[in-house]
Design an enzyme around this catalytic site. Structure first.
Site, PDB file in Angstrom:
ATOM      1  N   LYS A  82      -0.211 -11.076  -8.589  1.00 50.48           N
ATOM      2  CA  LYS A  82      -0.141  -9.969  -9.551  1.00 50.48           C
ATOM      3  C   LYS A  82       1.277  -9.673 -10.048  1.00 50.48           C
ATOM      4  CE  LYS A  82      -3.294  -6.494  -9.027  1.00 50.48           C
ATOM      5  NZ  LYS A  82      -4.202  -5.493  -8.410  1.00 50.48           N
ATOM      6  N   ASP A 118      -5.684  -0.993 -13.574  1.00 49.05           N
ATOM      7  CA  ASP A 118      -6.126  -0.304 -12.351  1.00 49.05           C
ATOM      8  C   ASP A 118      -6.011   1.223 -12.464  1.00 49.05           C
ATOM      9  OD1 ASP A 118      -6.853  -2.552 -10.846  1.00 49.05           O
ATOM     10  OD2 ASP A 118      -4.813  -2.872 -10.142  1.00 49.05           O
ATOM     11  N   GLY A 143      -0.781   7.161   0.651  1.00 50.65           N
ATOM     12  CA  GLY A 143      -0.464   5.739   0.563  1.00 50.65           C
ATOM     13  C   GLY A 143       0.565   5.486  -0.521  1.00 50.65           C
ATOM     14  N   GLY A 145       1.235   1.894  -1.535  1.00 48.68           N
ATOM     15  CA  GLY A 145       1.154   0.469  -1.844  1.00 48.68           C
ATOM     16  C   GLY A 145       0.878   0.240  -3.321  1.00 48.68           C
ATOM     17  N   GLY A 146       0.376  -0.947  -3.627  1.00 51.99           N
ATOM     18  CA  GLY A 146       0.162  -1.332  -5.020  1.00 51.99           C
ATOM     19  C   GLY A 146      -0.832  -0.421  -5.736  1.00 51.99           C
TER      20      GLY A 146
HETATM   21  P1  ATR Z   1      -2.593  -2.041  -1.747  1.00 55.70           P
HETATM   22  O1  ATR Z   1      -1.893  -2.961  -2.683  1.00 55.70           O
HETATM   23  O2  ATR Z   1      -4.060  -2.311  -1.596  1.00 55.70           O
HETATM   24  O3  ATR Z   1      -2.306  -0.593  -2.005  1.00 55.70           O
HETATM   25  P2  ATR Z   1      -0.600  -2.379   0.322  1.00 55.70           P
HETATM   26  O4  ATR Z   1       0.436  -2.535  -0.722  1.00 55.70           O
HETATM   27  O5  ATR Z   1      -0.633  -3.347   1.460  1.00 55.70           O
HETATM   28  O6  ATR Z   1      -2.059  -2.416  -0.268  1.00 55.70           O
HETATM   29  O7  ATR Z   1      -0.493  -0.892   0.886  1.00 55.70           O
HETATM   30  C1  ATR Z   1      -1.207  -0.482   1.979  1.00 55.70           C
HETATM   31  C2  ATR Z   1      -1.068   1.024   2.157  1.00 55.70           C
HETATM   32  O8  ATR Z   1      -1.892   1.400   3.262  1.00 55.70           O
HETATM   33  C3  ATR Z   1       0.349   1.475   2.505  1.00 55.70           C
HETATM   34  O9  ATR Z   1       0.541   2.774   1.992  1.00 55.70           O
HETATM   35  C4  ATR Z   1       0.293   1.495   4.037  1.00 55.70           C
HETATM   36  O10 ATR Z   1       1.243   2.335   4.634  1.00 55.70           O
HETATM   37  P3  ATR Z   1       2.715   1.749   5.038  1.00 55.70           P
HETATM   38  O11 ATR Z   1       3.503   1.689   3.765  1.00 55.70           O
HETATM   39  O12 ATR Z   1       3.236   2.740   6.007  1.00 55.70           O
HETATM   40  O13 ATR Z   1       2.461   0.395   5.647  1.00 55.70           O
HETATM   41  C5  ATR Z   1      -1.085   2.071   4.241  1.00 55.70           C
HETATM   42  N1  ATR Z   1      -1.646   1.828   5.563  1.00 55.70           N
HETATM   43  C6  ATR Z   1      -2.133   0.678   6.053  1.00 55.70           C
HETATM   44  N2  ATR Z   1      -2.586   0.856   7.308  1.00 55.70           N
HETATM   45  C7  ATR Z   1      -2.385   2.173   7.615  1.00 55.70           C
HETATM   46  C8  ATR Z   1      -2.634   2.975   8.763  1.00 55.70           C
HETATM   47  N3  ATR Z   1      -3.203   2.466   9.874  1.00 55.70           N
HETATM   48  N4  ATR Z   1      -2.306   4.278   8.706  1.00 55.70           N
HETATM   49  C9  ATR Z   1      -1.738   4.804   7.604  1.00 55.70           C
HETATM   50  N5  ATR Z   1      -1.473   4.094   6.486  1.00 55.70           N
HETATM   51  C10 ATR Z   1      -1.780   2.793   6.501  1.00 55.70           C
END
Ligand code: ATR
Length: 317
Positions: A82, A118, A143, A145-146
């Site tokens: 992406k 998205d 969160g 992330g992306g």
């Molecule tokens: P996406 O692109 O699907 O958003 P990503 O970029 O891998 O996926 O982001 C994952 C998100 O889930 C992040 O905000 C991550 O928090 P961190 O930045 O602290 O890693 C969050 N996340 C994943 N597992 C988690 C958990 N067990 N508890 C809280 N947040 C979690």
């Protein structure tokens, strides 16, 4: 899941006039997009066919050259391509640039245009399914992330008044806030058809916070919109408690989860029990696809046929 295990892909009527679309990613066998888009073509009797293209990391430039050489109508782009795909395109929309990722490539008059549907897909599901428009609202995203990035950019573009990004890793939330503010992802930055001429709106209040910050409870209680974007609670991890206690929620807060497997997460179940309007994650998946479909075909997406296709796939898992 996919054509190889015989699941639910309607057999498209392929002819010499077919326009070919697809999804590039690695892996792509789990993608629900082929079922969703082929159902849309079938519902409109549109001469399209949508196929999964597994593209290994390192072969992305060849794959993009293939879009041109083979005259595909467009593709969706998924993990891990992406971000990297942007380098090979002729044009990237302001939204995709702001998000830093492309999920849809449109092949128009020999040019490849990268967009990101998205965040706007999320907003369209919010509008269609809950009747909620974000202008002037205070949103809280769990969160960073992306997915959070795409939704945050779209919320600010649509005129949200406040945005809190709460993340387990606070530094990542801070980075996202910095990017959103630097990218000018606010009402002043993009054409703002709803804005008042001559009177610039107040800049949105955008802040980062750690998930374990004691002030989070107050922020949750104040939010008009709460959106869960993390991978916590996604299958196959089973039924886990929500990241935040549902008792913090006010019943007037619209609660959204972008997780669609399971279809109803513990957060949505508990929010619903408190009387909150709730938005399941299937809507974002559906409407990001609907926006891509509309960009490729110029036709209004048959969203109910697309929704049924997604539901059939998820039921079969
Ligand atoms: P996406 O692109 O699907 O958003 P990503 O970029 O891998 O996926 O982001 C994952 C998100 O889930 C992040 O905000 C991550 O928090 P961190 O930045 O602290 O890693 C969050 N996340 C994943 N597992 C988690 C958990 N067990 N508890 C809280 N947040 C979690």
């Amino acid at each position: 899941m996919g054509a190889s295990d015989g699941t639910l892909l309607p057999a498209p009527a392929v002819s010499g006039r077919s326009r070919v679309f697809g999804v590039i990613g690695f892996p792509v066998a789990h993608s629900l997009s082929p079922a969703m888009h082929n159902a849309a073509f079938a519902a409109l009797d549109y001469p399209g066919v949508y196929v999964p293209f597994p593209v290994e990391p390192g072969r992305l430039s060849e794959a993009v050259a293939g879009i041109r050489a083979l005259g595909l109508g467009g593709v969706n782009v998924t993990v891990p391509h992406k971000e990297a795909v942007m380098a090979f395109l002729d044009e990237v929309t302001p939204m995709a640039r702001r998000v830093g990722a492309v999920n849809t490539v449109i092949h128009r008059e020999g040019r490849l245009i990268g967009d990101n549907t998205d965040g706007r897909g999320f907003l369209r599901s919010l509008a269609e399914e809950l009747g909620v428009e974000p202008r002037g609202l205070r949103a809280l995203i769990l969160g960073a992330g992306g997915a959070a990035r795409a939704i945050a950019a779209a919320l600010l573009e649509a005129g949200a008044a406040g945005l809190v990004i709460a993340n387990r890793t606070e530094e990542r939330a801070r980075g996202l806030v910095r990017d959103l503010l630097a990218g000018g992802a606010g009402p002043g930055a993009a054409p703002d058809p709803g804005g008042q001429q001559g009177e610039p709106p107040d800049p949105p209040d955008v802040r980062a916070m750690a998930l374990d910050d004691p002030r989070l409870e107050g922020e949750v209680a104040e939010a008009d919109l709460l959106i869960h974007t993390t991978t916590w609670g996604m299958d196959p991890h089973g039924d886990v408690p929500p990241l935040i206690p549902a008792r913090w929620l006010s019943p007037r807060t619209a609660v959204c989860d972008i997780v669609y497997a399971p279809l109803e997460t513990s957060l949505l179940r508990e929010a619903r029990a408190r009387g909150c309007p709730v938005l399941p994650g299937l809507g974002m998946l559906l409407y990001q696809g609907a926006l891509a479909f509309e960009a490729w075909t110029g036709r209004k997406a048959p969203v109910e046929a697309m929704r049924r296709a997604l539901e059939r796939c998820l039921d079969a898992r």
